[in-house]
Design a protein around this motif. Sequence first.
Motif, PDB file in Angstrom:
ATOM      1  N   LEU A  63       0.778  -1.236   0.000  1.00 17.99           N
ATOM      2  CA  LEU A  63       0.000   0.000   0.000  1.00 17.99           C
ATOM      3  C   LEU A  63       0.813   1.291   0.000  1.00 17.99           C
ATOM      4  N   SER A  64       1.891   1.348   0.803  1.00 13.22           N
ATOM      5  CA  SER A  64       2.537   2.650   0.959  1.00 13.22           C
ATOM      6  C   SER A  64       3.182   3.093  -0.359  1.00 13.22           C
ATOM      7  N   PRO A  65       3.415   4.405  -0.525  1.00 16.45           N
ATOM      8  CA  PRO A  65       3.911   4.920  -1.809  1.00 16.45           C
ATOM      9  C   PRO A  65       5.175   4.193  -2.249  1.00 16.45           C
ATOM     10  N   GLY A  66       5.190   3.685  -3.465  1.00 19.11           N
ATOM     11  CA  GLY A  66       6.364   2.997  -3.986  1.00 19.11           C
ATOM     12  C   GLY A  66       6.544   1.585  -3.477  1.00 19.11           C
ATOM     13  N   ALA A  67       5.546   1.066  -2.735  1.00 17.29           N
ATOM     14  CA  ALA A  67       5.717  -0.248  -2.118  1.00 17.29           C
ATOM     15  C   ALA A  67       5.732  -1.375  -3.145  1.00 17.29           C
ATOM     16  N   LEU A  68       5.109  -1.126  -4.299  1.00 19.89           N
ATOM     17  CA  LEU A  68       4.989  -2.214  -5.273  1.00 19.89           C
ATOM     18  C   LEU A  68       6.247  -2.393  -6.110  1.00 19.89           C
ATOM     19  N   SER A  74       8.583  -0.606 -12.769  1.00 10.52           N
ATOM     20  CA  SER A  74       7.671   0.356 -13.379  1.00 10.52           C
ATOM     21  C   SER A  74       6.528   0.732 -12.447  1.00 10.52           C
ATOM     22  N   LEU A  75       6.325  -0.046 -11.364  1.00  2.25           N
ATOM     23  CA  LEU A  75       5.218   0.240 -10.453  1.00  2.25           C
ATOM     24  C   LEU A  75       5.650   1.136  -9.290  1.00  2.25           C
ATOM     25  N   ALA A  76       6.879   1.653  -9.341  1.00  2.00           N
ATOM     26  CA  ALA A  76       7.413   2.396  -8.196  1.00  2.00           C
ATOM     27  C   ALA A  76       6.592   3.651  -7.899  1.00  2.00           C
ATOM     28  N   GLY A  77       5.899   4.189  -8.885  1.00  2.00           N
ATOM     29  CA  GLY A  77       5.155   5.429  -8.651  1.00  2.00           C
ATOM     30  C   GLY A  77       3.751   5.221  -8.112  1.00  2.00           C
ATOM     31  N   VAL A  78       3.347   3.958  -7.898  1.00  2.00           N
ATOM     32  CA  VAL A  78       1.961   3.696  -7.494  1.00  2.00           C
ATOM     33  C   VAL A  78       1.787   3.935  -5.997  1.00  2.00           C
ATOM     34  N   ASP A  79       0.739   4.650  -5.606  1.00  2.00           N
ATOM     35  CA  ASP A  79       0.451   4.903  -4.201  1.00  2.00           C
ATOM     36  C   ASP A  79      -0.976   4.448  -3.896  1.00  2.00           C
ATOM     37  N   LEU A  80      -1.088   3.339  -3.184  1.00  2.58           N
ATOM     38  CA  LEU A  80      -2.420   2.785  -2.908  1.00  2.58           C
ATOM     39  C   LEU A  80      -2.871   3.067  -1.481  1.00  2.58           C
TER      40      LEU A  80
END
Lengths: 204, 205
Positions: A63-68, A74-80
Amino acid sequence: MEYFNIFIKSVFIDNMIFAFFLGMCSYLAVSKTVKTSFGLGVAVTFVLLITVPVNYLIDKYLLSPGALSWLSPSLAGVDLSFLSLILFIAVIAAIVQIVEMVIERYSPSLYNSLGIFLPLIAVNCAVLGGSLFMQQRGYSNIGEVTCFALGSGIGWLLAIVGIAAIRERLRYSAIPPALKGVGITFIITGLMGIAFMSFMGIKL
Amino acid sequence: MKKFDLIKLPFNKENPITVQVLGICSCLAVTAQLKPAVVMAISVTVVVALANLIISLLRNTIPPRIRIIVQLVIVSTLVILVNQVLMAFVYDVSKQLSVYVGLIITNCIVMGRLEAFAMTNKPLDSLLDGIGNGLGYGIILVILGFVRELFGRGTLWGYPIIEKLGLYNIGYENNGFIIMAPMALILVGIIIWIQRSHDKELQEK
């Protein structure tokens, strides 16, 4: 030493009931006798001890920013992180259900004493609160999180057993009729909270 | 039951906090100042009213065995929406409320009203019941926030009212203790005391 410090801090200084008022509903409703309140306290500690570390892992790796980014760069910018509330409560509800089934299967006597409280715990604010504080305070590894969860649970247990013991004695005292029951419990909890304030600032 | 009663009763005879004893956690934690108390009261009212309405519309299709999890999903979706709105429009208050916005999910008022009312009543009645209980909860929050901010900090809604009245010059001092956690509990105890000595029916035993 750091672990022990976190443990003591969450039992006495950041006590779930006296400092944050979490789990007040069951605290007021179930604290009529020491025996049942001890059962509920143990159940809450147990559930906190499982759910908080699990939610920590979910928060850290999903969940936390960049957690994926462990999945693919390529998923480093995802923030869930906006999903954390719904995932935490789903995890808590699911784990409570599983714990209930496991205890029923392997220890019927424990199930009989805890059984009625377990479903209540899914909606106990102390349990969700534990996960949310864990997220907010940013503990650095799973050991610290486990100490925090254990400490919070034991602090809650301490508070509910304390008030239950006082309420058992209160039956024999002359309380103004309008204060009987809930009113006097609030005031006594306040006084206990003042006593616990003296732990403030202690660091080991 | 008359429609008007659904809104009116939670203010006094069926108040969620002082009579039903539900939703205490947030009521105590957010009332050190008036502004967060009012924001919290509005958020809870919105969540209870909408959750009541939605559950009431779905009440015949939810299988009873899994109703708790369905309720939790609906309530947490609403709470996420409220949380995002608060962060967008009143960021400072949302920081002050911290985890207590998320804890609306497990607020006993929400679950209690869903179980006790929305599962068995028509949508319009449930909506009114939700609004009534939210406001009944809100009135206690506003009283607590008012008392604690006025006597604890000498301000109201951030406005330094005691200083403007010039009371500091004649030796008045703020009672800093009243914004500490334990005093909130004692104040609720006193509110219950006052209410129950007026209304003998509410007394226990």
